[in-house]
Design a protein around this motif. Structure first.
Motif, PDB file in Angstrom:
ATOM      1  N   SER A 170     -36.459 -32.036  -8.563  1.00 43.58           N
ATOM      2  CA  SER A 170     -35.718 -33.146  -9.156  1.00 43.58           C
ATOM      3  C   SER A 170     -34.243 -32.756  -9.260  1.00 43.58           C
ATOM      4  N   ALA A 171     -33.378 -33.741  -9.181  1.00 44.05           N
ATOM      5  CA  ALA A 171     -31.944 -33.446  -9.236  1.00 44.05           C
ATOM      6  C   ALA A 171     -31.186 -34.660  -9.741  1.00 44.05           C
ATOM      7  N   TYR A 172     -30.052 -34.386 -10.402  1.00 45.01           N
ATOM      8  CA  TYR A 172     -29.128 -35.448 -10.798  1.00 45.01           C
ATOM      9  C   TYR A 172     -28.043 -35.516  -9.725  1.00 45.01           C
ATOM     10  N   ILE A 173     -27.845 -36.693  -9.154  1.00 45.90           N
ATOM     11  CA  ILE A 173     -26.886 -36.877  -8.059  1.00 45.90           C
ATOM     12  C   ILE A 173     -25.909 -37.978  -8.440  1.00 45.90           C
ATOM     13  N   SER A 174     -24.639 -37.725  -8.192  1.00 41.02           N
ATOM     14  CA  SER A 174     -23.626 -38.754  -8.434  1.00 41.02           C
ATOM     15  C   SER A 174     -22.604 -38.728  -7.310  1.00 41.02           C
ATOM     16  N   VAL A 175     -22.040 -39.908  -7.044  1.00 41.31           N
ATOM     17  CA  VAL A 175     -20.961 -40.049  -6.056  1.00 41.31           C
ATOM     18  C   VAL A 175     -19.731 -40.494  -6.829  1.00 41.31           C
ATOM     19  N   MET A 176     -18.674 -39.686  -6.761  1.00 37.89           N
ATOM     20  CA  MET A 176     -17.480 -39.928  -7.556  1.00 37.89           C
ATOM     21  C   MET A 176     -16.298 -40.255  -6.651  1.00 37.89           C
ATOM     22  N   GLY A 177     -15.373 -41.052  -7.174  1.00 36.57           N
ATOM     23  CA  GLY A 177     -14.157 -41.387  -6.438  1.00 36.57           C
ATOM     24  C   GLY A 177     -13.403 -42.495  -7.136  1.00 36.57           C
ATOM     25  N   THR A 185     -25.125 -43.351  -9.124  1.00 40.03           N
ATOM     26  CA  THR A 185     -25.902 -42.196  -9.579  1.00 40.03           C
ATOM     27  C   THR A 185     -27.382 -42.527  -9.468  1.00 40.03           C
ATOM     28  N   ASN A 186     -28.199 -41.500  -9.607  1.00 37.29           N
ATOM     29  CA  ASN A 186     -29.646 -41.705  -9.731  1.00 37.29           C
ATOM     30  C   ASN A 186     -30.061 -41.331 -11.149  1.00 37.29           C
ATOM     31  N   ALA A 187     -29.368 -41.908 -12.115  1.00 36.85           N
ATOM     32  CA  ALA A 187     -29.608 -41.588 -13.528  1.00 36.85           C
ATOM     33  C   ALA A 187     -31.058 -41.819 -13.934  1.00 36.85           C
ATOM     34  N   ASN A 188     -31.752 -42.709 -13.264  1.00 31.70           N
ATOM     35  CA  ASN A 188     -33.149 -42.993 -13.589  1.00 31.70           C
ATOM     36  C   ASN A 188     -34.128 -42.209 -12.726  1.00 31.70           C
ATOM     37  N   GLY A 189     -33.600 -41.259 -11.961  1.00 26.42           N
ATOM     38  CA  GLY A 189     -34.466 -40.393 -11.173  1.00 26.42           C
ATOM     39  C   GLY A 189     -34.897 -40.939  -9.835  1.00 26.42           C
ATOM     40  N   GLY A 190     -34.267 -41.998  -9.352  1.00 25.63           N
ATOM     41  CA  GLY A 190     -34.664 -42.591  -8.084  1.00 25.63           C
ATOM     42  C   GLY A 190     -34.296 -41.741  -6.881  1.00 25.63           C
ATOM     43  N   VAL A 207     -24.224 -32.680  -6.971  1.00 22.19           N
ATOM     44  CA  VAL A 207     -25.675 -32.530  -7.043  1.00 22.19           C
ATOM     45  C   VAL A 207     -26.000 -31.377  -7.995  1.00 22.19           C
ATOM     46  N   LYS A 208     -26.861 -31.648  -8.973  1.00 21.04           N
ATOM     47  CA  LYS A 208     -27.290 -30.616  -9.916  1.00 21.04           C
ATOM     48  C   LYS A 208     -28.816 -30.647 -10.022  1.00 21.04           C
ATOM     49  N   PRO A 209     -29.507 -29.712  -9.361  1.00 20.79           N
ATOM     50  CA  PRO A 209     -30.979 -29.689  -9.408  1.00 20.79           C
ATOM     51  C   PRO A 209     -31.484 -29.223 -10.777  1.00 20.79           C
ATOM     52  N   MET A 210     -32.728 -29.596 -11.090  1.00 20.77           N
ATOM     53  CA  MET A 210     -33.371 -29.127 -12.312  1.00 20.77           C
ATOM     54  C   MET A 210     -33.690 -27.647 -12.220  1.00 20.77           C
ATOM     55  N   PHE A 211     -34.092 -27.181 -11.027  1.00 19.18           N
ATOM     56  CA  PHE A 211     -34.396 -25.766 -10.813  1.00 19.18           C
ATOM     57  C   PHE A 211     -33.139 -25.077 -10.318  1.00 19.18           C
TER      58      PHE A 211
END
Length: 292
Positions: A170-177, A185-190, A207-211
């Motif tokens: 699992s990972a938190y992903i965001s696109v910034m600009g 973002t995939n704040a809901n885990g999608g 990208v910040k993975p849980m592991f």
């Protein structure tokens, strides 16, 4: 009359074995012990609130220990090590040892689940009988309990342990600009992320993975072929990605034998119109006087 016990088998004490680490990741069977009793020693928090007629109790911690007693035998590395700690009155790190326990009632093919923890060897008494030389004391916990897999190829005389690790992908992903319309973002885990970006603007992929040890790889699709853009472990920050048309990216998160792919669809929109600024120039007239 209860009937469930008729369908089960009584688990005998020898089915739960303890192994003592004498060499790096070599755990030897603890033989010759007349006592090896486990105590959880829970730490309780008890209180009574003024609006209640009863007391509440919670467990807020544990102080596990293992009381031990053994008959001394020569040629046994485990017993020799505890005797050395006792008779040399070791302190500090010199008396730290790891112990693993395995329940043989649930193992097969030379492997099974185990629990491992680091303990402090706390000697107490020795030589208190005339029958043979005996030693006793306690192993007191000084670390967390770790779930492991124990393997043995010598009929459980020694084991090797491998820690169980939850290889999350699992990972938190965001696109910034600055030119992103809304947030991406995939704040809901999608696994599928989409958003709109102004044409000819740049974005940063975070990208910040849980592991923490996961491998992250960022790709951009060119037609039906992926082009690798960046790769890192633990986290990824990849800036300055120019978006000139509709683009598809995907990110793989690899941990252990697990792998998850996340897709990012970026749709290009024309820049929002800005208010026009009208510049007005005033000309000053000059009067020239001519003398005749």
């Amino acid at each position: 009359m209860g009937k469930n016990l008729n369908n089960g088998n009584l688990v005998t004490r020898p089915k739960k074995l303890a192994f003592y680490e004498t060499d790096r990741n070599i755990f030897r069977r603890m033989e010759g012990f007349t006592d090896l009793s486990y105590s959880q020693n829970p730490k309780e928090y008890s209180r009574q609130y003024v609006d209640e007629e009863f007391e509440r109790t919670d467990i807020v911690g544990y102080a596990p220990s293992i009381s031990y007693s053994f008959d001394r035998y020569t040629g046994n590395e485990v017993l020799a090590d505890i005797v050395k700690i006792t008779e040399n009155e070791y302190i500090g790190d010199l008396m730290k040892r790891r112990i693993a326990t395995v329940d043989l009632s649930g193992v097969g093919d030379g492997s099974g689940n185990a629990k491992m923890r680091e303990y402090a060897v706390i000697p107490d008494t020795n030589g208190d009988t005339t029958d043979c030389m005996t030693y006793s004391g306690n192993f007191k916990a000084r670390g967390v309990l770790i779930d492991c897999i124990a393997t043995s190829d010598d009929d459980w005389q020694t084991i090797r342990v491998t820690e169980k690790i939850e290889y999350s992908t699992s990972a938190y992903i965001s696109v910034m600009g600055d030119k992103i319309v809304g947030s991406i973002t995939n704040a809901n885990g999608g696994l599928n992320i989409s958003g709109e970006v102004e044409k000819n603007s740049t974005v940063t992929f975070n990208v910040k993975p849980m592991f923490a040890g996961a491998k992250i790889t960022l790709y951009k699709m060119s037609g039906s072929y992926p082009i690798k853009i960046a790769s890192d472990f633990g986290k990824l920050n990849n800036p300055n990605n120019l978006i000139v048309d509709n683009s598809t990216y995907y990110i793989t998160i690899e941990a252990g034998e697990n792998c998850t792919s996340y897709y990012i669809e970026l749709t290009v929109v024309e820049p929002l119109p800005t208010a026009s600024t009208v510049s007005t120039t005033s000309a000053k007239s000059k009067t020239t006087t001519t003398k005749e």
